[in-house]
Design an enzyme around this catalytic site. Structure first.
Site, PDB file in Angstrom:
ATOM      1  N   VAL A   1       0.848  -1.196   0.000  1.00 26.15           N
ATOM      2  CA  VAL A   1       0.000   0.000   0.000  1.00 26.15           C
ATOM      3  C   VAL A   1       0.884   1.247   0.000  1.00 26.15           C
ATOM      4  O   VAL A   1       1.703   1.448   0.892  1.00 26.15           O
ATOM      5  CB  VAL A   1      -0.945   0.006   1.215  1.00 26.15           C
ATOM      6  CG1 VAL A   1      -1.799   1.275   1.210  1.00 26.15           C
ATOM      7  CG2 VAL A   1      -1.834  -1.229   1.205  1.00 26.15           C
ATOM      8  N   LYS A   2       0.684   2.073  -0.999  1.00 24.20           N
ATOM      9  CA  LYS A   2       1.478   3.282  -1.178  1.00 24.20           C
ATOM     10  C   LYS A   2       0.772   4.447  -0.482  1.00 24.20           C
ATOM     11  O   LYS A   2      -0.370   4.787  -0.821  1.00 24.20           O
ATOM     12  CB  LYS A   2       1.649   3.555  -2.667  1.00 24.20           C
ATOM     13  CG  LYS A   2       2.813   4.429  -3.059  1.00 24.20           C
ATOM     14  CD  LYS A   2       2.926   4.419  -4.588  1.00 24.20           C
ATOM     15  CE  LYS A   2       4.069   5.290  -5.069  1.00 24.20           C
ATOM     16  NZ  LYS A   2       4.098   5.325  -6.548  1.00 24.20           N
TER      17      LYS A   2
END
Length: 217
Positions: free
Chosen positions: A86-87
Site C-alpha cells: 500500500v502506497k
C-alpha cells in the site's frame, strides 16, 4: 539493487518482465489515468492483472488523505493480492496510517519523500519502502542523489529495516548513480531501464563481429 518499473502500462510491464530483471511495479493515480483507467473497480482489476503478470511487490497508491479513509482504502488494496504494497503519502495522517498498517501486517511504501526527516518518520512507523523523488528534487535546484546517499548512511547507522526506493528516475545514469549511492530499489520508466543496454561501442563491435562472421559462411 532491485528493479521496479514505474508505469501502469501492461505492454511495458510485460516487456520489462520478459527481460528477466524485473522485481516489482510501482504505480500512482496519474499513471492509471494516463492509461485511461477510471473508477475504483477498474483500478482494482488493473492491479490484479499486474499482480498476475509480475512475481514481485506491486505498489498500489491510496488517494485518501485522512487517517480513517487511508486505512479503509489500504485494507481494500491489500486484499487484492498478497504482493500488494500500500502506497501512502508522506503526510501526518499518512505516517499514522503506516504505523497502523505495520501493526496489522500490511506492508507500505511511503511516497513523496523529499527529506531525511520525512524518511526517518516513515522508517520509524515501519514502512517497507521509502520513496525519495530524486528527479523532482533535481528540478527544484537541489541534488536528489545526495538524499539517497544521506538516507543510506542514516539507515545503516540506525539499523532501519525500510528499503530505500529511489523514484522519479529520469535517465539510465540516474539508475547507475542510485546503485552507487546505496539505494535498495530503483523504480523507473521502461525507457530508462532499456537505456542501460545502449552503448555505441557495443553497436560498433557487434556490427564488426557480424561482418567478420560472413567470411566463414
Amino acid at each position: 539493487m532491485k528493479f521496479f518499473i514505474d508505469t501502469a502500462n501492461l505492454d511495458q510491464i510485460k516487456e520489462a518482465n520478459d527481460l528477466g530483471i524485473l522485481d516489482g511495479v510501482t504505480t500512482n493515480p496519474s499513471l492509471m489515468a494516463k492509461e485511461g483507467i477510471k473508477g475504483p473497480e477498474a483500478v482494482f482489476n488493473h492491479y490484479k492483472t499486474i499482480c498476475e503478470m509480475v512475481n514481485g511487490d506491486i505498489s498500489a497508491e491510496v488517494i485518501s488523505t485522512e487517517f480513517d479513509k487511508i486505512v479503509e482504502e489500504g485494507k481494500k488494496l491489500a486484499a487484492i493480492h498478497k504482493n500488494i504494497v500500500v502506497k501512502v503519502p508522506m503526510i501526518k495522517d499518512g505516517v499514522k496510517a503506516i504505523k497502523w498498517f505495520t501493526d496489522n501486517g500490511i506492508r507500505t511504501n511511503c511516497t513523496l519523500v523529499f527529506s531525511a526527516g520525512q524518511a526517518i518518520l516513515a522508517a520509524k512507523a515501519g514502512a517497507a519502502y521509502i520513496s525519495p523523488f530524486i528527479g523532482r528534487i533535481d528540478d527544484s535546484g537541489w541534488d536528489g542523489m545526495e538524499l539517497i546517499v544521506q538516507l543510506a548512511h542514516i539507515f545503516r547507522v540506525q539499523g532501519y529495516k525500510s528499503e530505500i526506493l529511489a523514484a522519479s528516475i529520469r535517465s539510465p545514469n540516474h539508475i547507475i548513480k542510485c546503485a552507487e549511492a546505496g539505494a535498495d530499489v530503483v523504480t523507473s520508466p521502461l525507457e530508462s531501464i532499456l537505456g542501460l543496454l545502449k552503448h555505441p561501442l557495443t553497436d560498433i563491435g557487434l556490427a564488426k563481429f557480424l561482418e567478420d562472421a560472413k567470411k566463414f559462411a
